[in-house]
Structures are given as structure tokens and as C-alpha cells.
Design an enzyme around this catalytic site. Structure first.
Site, PDB file in Angstrom:
ATOM      1  CB  THR A 388      -0.927  -0.018   1.237  1.00 30.60           C
ATOM      2  OG1 THR A 388      -1.710  -1.188   1.187  1.00 30.60           O
ATOM      3  CG2 THR A 388      -1.817   1.189   1.365  1.00 30.60           C
ATOM      4  N   GLY A 478       1.092  -0.658   5.374  1.00 27.65           N
ATOM      5  CA  GLY A 478       1.631  -1.730   6.213  1.00 27.65           C
ATOM      6  C   GLY A 478       0.594  -2.623   6.866  1.00 27.65           C
TER       7      GLY A 478
END
Ligand code: GLU
Length: 591
Positions: A388, A478
Site C-alpha cells: 500500500t 503496512g
């Protein structure tokens, strides 16, 4: 001189000529995408225009992390009114989704298979989210913000170390589908750092969107190609792995504009992402559980990286993540009992479970009576992905954007839409694989799959305010560690008096479930000050796990990638800070 070269000169000249006015700042994990945003600011665009350009450019240069095949949460702070909004473009489950779809016959599918099958693909929201933000707060046309991304896709860019590493260590994800392999492993050879990557199919798609708008994607030819692509399953799963999305699901996709969840910590106000993300709630719960400890006070044995500080952080994370596993999900679809997590009485009782001298036994989710009298069992959780991306922007007028955007796992589902050159997400695997709803046990099944529902996220774009004025906007990728990366940075900034860049550079500690295996960072020179061997030994003595053998260095992880913009309360000037865990880049655009 090329247009880009002229812009750089303009940028440098104006920065020195008018240094006193607040500059525009772009902080992004990838330099070419940062340049795309800076170019839009230099053309007179605002932070929202620049954010659109950065997101589209990231789709080209960091395709493994985010793009129009995914979703995200964009925090927008509007300087003129002082209001803050979240554009929720989280993927939704299709109309034909069902609670047991990842566990046919009661047997959960293996994550590597489920997440690389069409079944995992949620209805993408990113394009409509960006378009909605532009229409509401932007000043430029969608087509203008697409221009830098189209150039990067059409003319190419040099593959950086991080993209090359993600191709090399892809868990097979760039190899399963032929279109993905053809782009990132041409002729069967993985692209390496320094290679030149041109993406003509993606350029064509972005041009089509520039000329026809989001309808090309949600109702037109791209919609048809998406539906077909996600009908691919994995042979091991048979028909159960095929996606259930239809053209109607794409046509019915809706962005939600949400008001922030407001948190308070030591006199600061925090505007955070509400459900369907756990980002705001869990972050604020941890902060409140910690507030009674003098974390910044070295004289009392606390301070950055001390065993006392790290111990209470670990315990607060364990308590809040136990709650998250049961109570938090899409509250458009599930009961809103989750707000009780921030009830002061509940937080006081919960914080009292933290003992400074000993690690607690595995905590259960809290009892949110009067809603639920029985302790529910947690839903099974899985390890979440570490990718991401997050970027932050402030413009010269003080508008701010803090945007976490994703296709879920690195490379998403691994399915590239044939002929259109973008990857589809696997966001639906953020739902519980096994349905957890159980009225007898008081478990509401908050994150079970249901039609149109958004899967629970951890993304936590944040705005920090002091005396009613915005001071910093930041966030991180994360998976579930996002919450802890944002927490670590917040504590470093507020309790430990670090600058934002120091707060980002400092090593982080993370625990993402009640059982509480500690992950901590170290091993990179910029991570200062490190968690010392003596500190790690004290944590082991207190009973913490995950740190390896006594006397060894158990802090070797890399967690998150935080990008931030800061408004200096004293001068009103703007600054940026970026993360060296990736190729974090700050560009200042002077006026
Ligand atoms: N699916 C993840 C979430 O929404 C994306 C974030 C990440 O893995 O970094 O929490």
C-alpha cells in the site's frame, strides 16, 4: 527546454525569491509520483488537484501498491472553512457476495489462493474517489491531473530498487496471470533496478478516462473488461474462486464522504479515519490507554525507547487489537457499538489492565455492555500485507491531503485487466474468512462478508491539530501495522519532542494482536536512536515474545512508510518529511 525542466527552474527560482510565503509541499514514497504532484502545484493547482496527479502517477510507477483497480481513504482539510473530510473510496463487496464465500463448506480457503483469485476482487473505488474529491474541492479537470501519469506510462520510467525488489520477491503474484507477467517479467525475465518500463495499455486506459471520464471505467468498455477479468479463479479452487462482480456492481459503486472521528491526546486533537477502517478507532484507543503514563518523562524512566515506554506501548496495542478483532468493521452495515471503545469509563477500566511490572496474559476483547453481556470469541485473523502507499500534500493556501491508497496485498490479486494494463485489488480478503457472527456469544460478525459491505481496513490517514489549527498530516502503509506506525510517529512527535523527520526516522515497535508477538525495527543506520540490546533484554524479562534469544538483536524489521506535511505553528511555514524505508521524496514548490 522540456516542460518539466522549465518547471523545475521555475520551482527553484520562485523558492528563493519568495521564501516567506508558505510553500506547497508534496511528500510521496516515489520520486516520479512526487514530481507529478509538484508539477500540478506549480501550475497553480491546489492540494486536491496535486493528490489526483500523484495517485494516477503512483498507478504507473508504484503499480504494486495502489491504482484505479483499488481503493483508499483520502483525508482532505479545507483551509478556507477549517473543515476536514474523508473521501472513502474503499472497495465494496458485490451484490452476490456471501458470508461463507471464502469458506465453502466451512473450510477457509488458503490465503495465497483466495487472494489471487477473482473472488477476492472488491468493486474498485479509487477513480471515483479521486474524481469526487476533484469535483468537490479541486480546481482542475480530471484530464489535466491525468497528464503526468499518461506521460509516465507512455514514455516510461526507470524501475527503482523497491519496484525491482517487489517483482523479485512477489510470492508468485506477477507470474500467475499472463498479462501481469508480460509487463513485469518480459520474456520471463523479472525487471531489475534501472530497467525502463513502458506501459502502453495503461496509457491507453488513462487517456480513455481523460476523454470520457469515470463512466468509461464504471459503465463502459473498462467495466466489461474488469468483470471478465475477475471471473478468473484458481484451478485449485474450482468455480468457488471465480469473482462475483457484475456490471451492475460497478455502475452502483458509491463513494462515501465521511466526517472524521475525533480523538484527543494530551491537549492535541486528532482527526482520524472512522469505520470501515479500524485506523482511527484503534489508534485513538491505544493513545487513550497510554495517556496516563508519562511517556516523555526520562526522569521517571520513560522517554523514547526505554523499556518502560516500550512495555506499556506493547500492552496498549495488545488490548486495542483484541477489541479491533471483534468490534470493528463497516458500520454502514454493522451495529455501531464500536464507538463505545472510546467511552472514557471503558478506557479507564481497560487501561487499568496494563501493569508496569509484568506482561499481561492474552487479553480478550472488552465487554461493551450494555450491548453485549457475553465475551465474544475473536474472529480468526491472518498476517496482513506490508504494502500500500501513503502520501501527504499541503498547498500554499493551507489545504491539506493525507491519502492512504491500496490494492491490498503487494500486486493485489495479481490480475491485470487484459488490454487495459492495471491490476485489480484483492481487498475482499480483508473480511473474515470464516463467518464469526454468533448472537448467543454476543459476536455481531462486524467484519463478516455481506453484499455491498466494505471490508475492515487498517488505513489511518491522520490530521493533528493544536489550538484548532492543523499542524501535521500523515499516514502509512503496512496492513495492521499501519496503526502502530502512525502511533509511533505520533508519540515521537508529541511525547518525545522530535521533529517530524526524526519521528519518522526513529525505529518503530508494533504488535497487531492480543497474543502480542513484538516486531521492532533496527539494522538501518538512519533508524536513530536504536532500541538497545539492554532494553530488548528487559522486555524479554518482562515476558515479551518475538524478540528472539536473550543477548541477540531482535529488532531487525522494517515497518511502514510514513509521509507527512507539517505546518509550523510559529511561522505558518510548511515542511515535509518522508520515509527512507522506501524512496520517500519531499518536493517544495515555492511561489
Ligand atoms: N488492505 C489493507 C488495509 O486496508 C491495506 C493496507 C496495507 O496492507 O498496507 O488495511
Amino acid at each position: 527546454m522540456t516542460r518539466i525542466a522549465r518547471w523545475f527552474v521555475l520551482c527553484l527560482l520562485s523558492a528563493s525569491a519568495l521564501a516567506a510565503s508558505p510553500d506547497g509541499i508534496v511528500a510521496v514514497s516515489q520520486p516520479a509520483a512526487a514530481a507529478a504532484g509538484a508539477r500540478i502545484l506549480a501550475q497553480g493547482g491546489n492540494a486536491i488537484d496535486a493528490a489526483a496527479a500523484v495517485q494516477f502517477a503512483l498507478n504507473v510507477v508504484e503499480p504494486q501498491s495502489s491504482g484505479i483497480g483499488g481503493g483508499g481513504f483520502m483525508l482532505v482539510h479545507v483551509a478556507k472553512t477549517g473543515e476536514t473530510f474523508f473521501v472513502d473510496s474503499r472497495e465494496r463487496a458485490p451484490a452476490h457476495a456471501s458470508a461463507d464465500m471464502f469458506a465453502p463448506g466451512g473450510l477457509p480457503m488458503a490465503f495465497p489462493l483466495a487472494s489471487t483469485s477473482g473472488l477476492a476482487v472488491g468493486v474498485p473505488g479509487t477513480l471515483l474517489g479521486v474524481d469526487t474529491a476533484l469535483r468537490r474541492w479541486g480546481t482542475m479537470k480530471l484530464a489535466d491531473t491525468l497528464a503526468p501519469a499518461i506521460e509516465l506510462a507512455e514514455h516510461g520510467f526507470r524501475v527503482n530498487r523497491f519496484l525491482a525488489e517487489d517483482i523479485a520477491n512477489d510470492d508468485g503474484r506477477t507470474q500467475i496471470q499472463p498479462e501481469t507477467a508480460a509487463t513485469f517479467r518480459p520474456g520471463g525475465v523479472p525487471l531489475a533496478e534501472g530497467d525502463w518500463l513502458v506501459q502502453p495499455a495503461l496509457a491507453k486506459t488513462l487517456k480513455l478516462i481523460a476523454s470520457q471520464g469515470p463512466d468509461a471505467f464504471y459503465r463502459g468498455p473498462i467495466a466489461r473488461a474488469i468483470v471478465k477479468a475477475q471471473q478468473r479463479g484458481r484451478s485449485e479452487l474450482g468455480d468457488a474462486g471465480k469473482g462475483r462482480m457484475t456490471l451492475a456492481d460497478l455502475a452502483q459503486y458509491r463513494v462515501a464522504i465521511r466526517r472524521p472521528l475525533v480523538g484527543h491526546y494530551r491537549g492535541w486533537i486528532l482527526a482520524g479515519m472512522p469505520p470501515p477502517s479500524s485506523g482511527g478507532l484503534t489508534l485513538f484507543e491505544i493513545l487513550k490507554l497510554l495517556e496516563r503514563f508519562p511517556l516523555g518523562d526520562v526522569a521517571q524512566g520513560y522517554g523514547f525507547g526505554s523499556p518502560k515506554t516500550l512495555h506499556v506501548m506493547t500492552e496498549a496495542m495488545r488490548l486495542a487489537f483484541a477489541d479491533r478483532a471483534v468490534w470493528i468493521g463497516d458500520d454502514d452495515a454493522a451495529p455501531a457499538a464500536q464507538r463505545a471503545l472510546l467511552n472514557p469509563g471503558y478506557l479507564t477500566a481497560r487501561s487499568a489492565l496494563i501493569r508496569p511490572d509484568r506482561r499481561m496474559d492474552t487479553p480478550q476483547a472488552g465487554d461493551l455492555t450494555p450491548w453485549h453481556a457475553v465475551q465474544p470469541k475473536p474472529a480468526r485473523t491472518r498476517a496482513e500485507s506490508l504494502h500500500t502507499t501513503h502520501f501527504a500534500i499541503v498547498d500554499r493556501w493551507g489545504n491539506m491531503v493525507s491519502y492512504t491508497t491500496t490494492i491490498e496485498y503487494t500486486w493485489g490479486s495479481g490480475i491485470t485487466v487484459p488490454g487495459y494494463g492495471f491490476l485489480l485489488n484483492n481487498e475482499l480478503t480483508d473480511f473474515n474468512f470464516l463467518p464469526s457472527a454468533d448472537p448467543a456469544e454476543g459476536n455481531p460478525g462486524t467484519n463478516d462478508v455481506a453484499p455491498f459491505k466494505r471490508p475492515r481496513s487498517s488505513m489511518a490517514p491522520l490530521l493533528l491539530l493544536k489550538d484548532g489549527k492543523p499542524v501535521a498530516a500523515y499516514g502509512s502503509p503496512g496492513g495492521a501495522t499501519i496503526i502502530n506506525s502512525v502511533l509511533n510517529v505520533t508519540l515521537n512527535f508529541i511525547d518525545h519532542g522530535m521533529t517530524m523527520q526524526q519521528a519518522i526516522d526513529a525505529p518503530r515497535l508494533s504488535v497487531t494482536n492480543a497474543t502480542g508477538k513484538v516486531s521492532c525495527e533496527g539494522g538501518q543506520a538512519f533508524m536513530q536512536p536504536p532500541f538497545s540490546p539492554a532494553t530488548q533484554d528487559t522486555l524479554r524479562t518482562l515476558g515479551h515474545t518475538g524478540l528472539g534469544e536473550s543477548g541477540t538483536d531482535g529488532c531487525r524489521e522494517t515497518i511502514g512508510s510514513v509521509q507527512a506535511v507539517v505546518v509550523d505553528p510559529a511561522t505558518g511555514l510548511h515542511h515535509g518529511a518522508a520515509d527512507r524505508r522506501r524512496e520517500g521524496t519531499v518536493i517544495r514548490v515555492g511561489y
